[in-house]
Design an enzyme around this catalytic site. Structure first.
Site, PDB file in Angstrom:
ATOM      1  CG  MET A 192      -0.724  -7.968  -6.606  1.00 31.74           C
ATOM      2  SD  MET A 192       0.202  -7.037  -7.850  1.00 31.74           S
ATOM      3  CE  MET A 192       1.460  -8.254  -8.240  1.00 31.74           C
ATOM      4  CG  LEU A 234      -6.364 -10.124 -15.007  1.00 34.38           C
ATOM      5  CD1 LEU A 234      -6.573 -11.170 -16.089  1.00 34.38           C
ATOM      6  CD2 LEU A 234      -5.877  -8.823 -15.617  1.00 34.38           C
ATOM      7  N   GLY A 275       0.778  -1.236   0.000  1.00 37.43           N
ATOM      8  CA  GLY A 275       0.000   0.000   0.000  1.00 37.43           C
ATOM      9  C   GLY A 275       0.806   1.280   0.000  1.00 37.43           C
ATOM     10  CB  SER A 276       4.317   2.189  -0.751  1.00 39.14           C
ATOM     11  OG  SER A 276       4.528   1.699  -2.046  1.00 39.14           O
ATOM     12  CG  ASN A 277       2.098   3.092  -5.725  1.00 43.06           C
ATOM     13  OD1 ASN A 277       2.568   4.080  -6.264  1.00 43.06           O
ATOM     14  ND2 ASN A 277       2.668   1.889  -5.802  1.00 43.06           N
ATOM     15  CG  ASN A 332      -2.443  -1.149 -12.931  1.00 40.45           C
ATOM     16  OD1 ASN A 332      -2.383  -1.286 -11.703  1.00 40.45           O
ATOM     17  ND2 ASN A 332      -1.716  -1.873 -13.761  1.00 40.45           N
ATOM     18  CG  HIS A 349       3.038  -2.499 -14.888  1.00 42.11           C
ATOM     19  ND1 HIS A 349       2.709  -3.697 -14.287  1.00 42.11           N
ATOM     20  CD2 HIS A 349       4.081  -2.750 -15.705  1.00 42.11           C
ATOM     21  CE1 HIS A 349       3.531  -4.634 -14.739  1.00 42.11           C
ATOM     22  NE2 HIS A 349       4.369  -4.093 -15.603  1.00 42.11           N
TER      23      HIS A 349
HETATM   24  C1  GRF Z   1       3.943  -1.305  -7.268  1.00 44.84           C
HETATM   25  O1  GRF Z   1       5.251  -1.452  -7.741  1.00 44.84           O
HETATM   26  C2  GRF Z   1       2.966  -1.288  -8.419  1.00 44.84           C
HETATM   27  O2  GRF Z   1       3.465  -0.677  -9.556  1.00 44.84           O
HETATM   28  C3  GRF Z   1       2.764  -2.752  -8.673  1.00 44.84           C
HETATM   29  O3  GRF Z   1       2.754  -3.345  -7.388  1.00 44.84           O
HETATM   30  C4  GRF Z   1       3.516  -2.551  -6.483  1.00 44.84           C
HETATM   31  C5  GRF Z   1       2.620  -2.220  -5.333  1.00 44.84           C
HETATM   32  O4  GRF Z   1       3.255  -1.572  -4.292  1.00 44.84           O
HETATM   33  N1  GRF Z   1       1.568  -2.972  -9.460  1.00 44.84           N
HETATM   34  P1  GRF Z   1       2.392  -0.921  -3.117  1.00 44.84           P
HETATM   35  O5  GRF Z   1       1.421  -1.978  -2.588  1.00 44.84           O
HETATM   36  O6  GRF Z   1       1.682   0.283  -3.631  1.00 44.84           O
HETATM   37  O7  GRF Z   1       3.409  -0.573  -2.070  1.00 44.84           O
END
Ligand code: GRF
Length: 177
Positions: free
Chosen positions: A82, A84, A10-12, A99, A101
């Site tokens: 993770m 679809l 969940g860092s994003n 998304n 990526h």
């Molecule tokens: C990120 O690198 C994203 O691009 C990929 O999975 C990772 C998720 O990281 N799809 P986080 O859970 O947001 O830390």
């Protein structure tokens, strides 16, 4: 209002929250993950929709879409999600699912994009933010930024740093549309 789909760290999601974006709900396909803790710490409604609890992915995604819409979500962000999404879910948020990526798509789709770029001997990889369609990391590219592969030891951290800047930027632009 934004709904964020997560599966793990969940860092994003954290980057979106820290940017002050209007995150209204966070949904995970896995219970007990750090991303759900981050949502709760920020006071954002969070729930897990495990496949095990449903007849199939279609029913799970329909329930998840209902829950997101009940929370006013109009833009869905897959942030480390993770799985679809089924066509039924895509139809609920047409052209409004993005998304992030960790590669320059269409190169290196899939769950091991960073390792795959290294294994292929690529000099450059990067980050893509794109609209989600029914494929695995397909759909129109919105924004890309290149990241040099070397030094390898810091590649993952450098890619994440770009993600954490690029994703909130793009989401902010989509919010005003
Ligand atoms: C990120 O690198 C994203 O691009 C990929 O999975 C990772 C998720 O990281 N799809 P986080 O859970 O947001 O830390």
């Amino acid at each position: 209002m934004i709904g964020v789909l997560v599966s793990g760290e969940g860092s994003n999601l954290q980057a979106l929250l820290d940017a002050g974006l209007p995150v209204a709900a966070v949904a995970s396909n896995r219970p007990g993950v750090r991303a759900l803790d981050r949502a709760e710490a920020a006071g954002v409604p969070a729930a897990a929709f495990e496949l095990d609890g449903f007849v199939d992915r279609g029913q799970r995604d329909a329930t998840m879409a209902n829950w997101l819409q009940e929370h006013g979500v109009r833009l869905v962000v897959c942030a480390g999600y993770m799985q679809l999404l089924t066509p039924g879910f895509l139809d609920r948020f047409p052209e409004r699912i993005v998304n992030v990526h960790p590669s320059l798509l269409p190169e290196f789709p899939g769950a091991r994009a960073i390792d795959d770029a290294v294994a292929a001997g690529a000099e450059t990889t990067g980050v893509t933010v794109h609209l989600v369609d029914g494929g695995l990391d397909t759909g129109p590219v919105i924004r890309q930024e290149a990241v040099p592969v070397q030094p390898r030891e810091t590649l993952t951290a450098r890619i994440h740093a770009v993600e954490h800047r690029l994703l909130p930027e793009v989401v902010r632009e989509l919010c005003v549309r």
